[in-house]
Design an enzyme around this catalytic site. Structure first.
Site, short mmCIF file in Angstrom:
data_model
loop_
_atom_site.label_atom_id
_atom_site.label_comp_id
_atom_site.label_asym_id
_atom_site.label_seq_id
_atom_site.Cartn_x
_atom_site.Cartn_y
_atom_site.Cartn_z
N ARG A 43 0.82 -1.22 0.00
CA ARG A 43 0.00 0.00 0.00
C ARG A 43 0.85 1.26 0.00
O ARG A 43 0.43 2.29 0.52
CB ARG A 43 -0.98 0.02 1.19
N ARG A 47 -3.18 5.80 0.56
CA ARG A 47 -3.81 6.90 1.29
C ARG A 47 -2.88 7.71 2.16
O ARG A 47 -3.26 8.77 2.63
CB ARG A 47 -4.96 6.33 2.13
N ARG A 56 -7.15 11.22 -6.25
CA ARG A 56 -8.29 10.33 -6.08
C ARG A 56 -9.55 11.02 -5.56
O ARG A 56 -10.61 10.39 -5.45
CB ARG A 56 -7.94 9.20 -5.09
N ASP A 92 -6.63 -3.19 -7.48
CA ASP A 92 -7.33 -3.77 -6.34
C ASP A 92 -7.57 -5.24 -6.63
O ASP A 92 -7.74 -5.64 -7.80
CB ASP A 92 -8.66 -3.06 -6.10
N TYR A 167 -14.77 -12.66 -0.03
CA TYR A 167 -15.54 -11.47 -0.40
C TYR A 167 -16.82 -11.84 -1.16
O TYR A 167 -17.89 -11.28 -0.91
CB TYR A 167 -14.70 -10.52 -1.26
#
Length: 365
Positions: A43, A47, A56, A92, A167
């Site tokens: 990552r 963020r 983004r 992703d 998921y």
């Protein structure tokens, strides 16, 4: 003579000098001598970077993954800022299953949400096999990045069948994976059919990235730590093996990573990867004993340590480098992804420190 898909020519398995295949990252993955311990962060293109948040701000996650110019820019950001030894493709793990026809969205603050969770064999059949055309935006982004990155290797990645299945069965993120395990135990035939289909999708997705020019791939099995070793071997290992062994002829290092996998490291090492990622719970020297001396390791600074005062960070980096010497190859990383509240300057300092300490050790023999 064989062609190495990282873009250099190999003779008797040794890459010629120069290019991504001769980078410290690839050399460490292949358990070869390195000028310094290579470092990148899971990552890292995310963020914690203000430039990422800016780009983004008005673009939904899935859309950003489908726009090659955005993928290229976001992937390059941590390389420019931190000087890491490898870039990882911005994407992703649900991108390929969305391309395979699954109706899902990545909801801010929640994660992937599936409109119609998998319950039946008919649901499994609706998951299409994918080709390069289904993810042409990934192919285009990788080709752009290989040019931009030059000698810096690019890591491609995908989600492992178990994590993707979780998921799809749960309908979104889960703390207990209760529905996943209920299907696994209650209908093993359906479970294996689902994972086999997801293994096909994952393998195809990784091959697209490899053919476009990535230098290595990582298979994320983020939630495998929810299982016992016996269940992992019965319900997961065959499908992860199908993906990783399916890339045995691809000419790039394969990394396998999961969270909370201390008791699974031996089994994960059998799945066919060249490098096993280790989370922060298991010291690297202990992990190496479980994985085996024929694998490199990756890890494993606790992401929360980066929020501590610098002397604490430095001490932990030194500890991990020392423990990593037990392995035949070590790629420094976190034990999971960078937290959003991490100060980017600390990541930059960690890269410099890892390079300094490991280069000094190399100089001293």
């Amino acid at each position: 003579m064989t062609t190495d898909t990282t873009g250099t020519v190999a003779r008797d398995g040794d890459p010629r000098p120069g290019g991504p295949a001769d980078s410290p990252f690839i050399r460490a993955c292949r358990r070869r001598p390195v000028p310094h311990t290579p470092v990148w962060f899971m990552r890292q293109a995310g963020r914690s970077l203000p430039e990422y948040r800016e780009i983004r701000a008005s673009v939904p996650m899935l859309e950003s993954c489908r726009r090659p110019e955005l993928v290229t820019e976001i992937t390059l950001q941590p390389v420019r800022r931190h000087g890491v030894d490898a870039a990882i493709l911005f994407s992703d793990i649900v991108v390929p299953v969305a391309a395979a026809g699954v109706d899902l969205d990545i909801v801010p603050g929640t994660g992937p949400v599936v409109a119609e969770p998998i319950r039946t064999a008919a649901d499994v059949e609706r998951i299409r096999r994918i080709s390069r055309d289904d993810v042409s935006y990934v192919d285009e982004a990788v080709r752009q990045l290989v040019v931009e990155l030059g000698d810096t290797p690019l890591i491609g990645f995908a989600g492992a069948p178990f994590t993707l299945a979780s998921y799809l069965v749960e309908g979104g993120p889960s703390r207990t994976h209760a529905k996943t395990k209920a299907l696994m135990y209650g209908d093993p035939e359906l479970w294996h059919a689902l994972c086999a289909r997801l293994a096909e999708v994952t393998l195809a997705f990784l091959r697209v990235q490899i053919e476009a020019g990535v230098s290595a791939v990582q298979l994320f099995d983020s939630w495998a730590g929810a299982l016992s070793e016996a269940d992992y071997r019965r319900f997961v290992l065959p499908h992860s093996t199908a993906v990783l062994s399916g890339l045995a002829d691809a000419g790039v290092p394969r990394i396998h990573f999961g969270v909370g996998t201390a008791e699974l490291l031996g089994a994960m090492g059998e799945a066919g990867a060249d490098v096993v990622g280790v989370d922060w719970r298991t010291p690297l020297d202990v992990a190496t004993g479980r994985i085996g001396a024929d694998k490199a390791v990756q890890g494993n600074l606790d992401p929360c340590v980066l929020l501590a005062p610098w002397p604490v960070v430095e001490a932990e980096v030194r500890r991990i480098l020392k423990q990593g010497r037990a392995a035949p190859g070590h790629v420094f990383n976190l034990g999971h992804g960078v937290l959003p509240e991490t100060d980017p300057d600390v990541l930059t300092r960690v890269v410099a420190l890892v390079h300094e300490l490991s280069s000094r050790r190399a100089d001293q023999g």
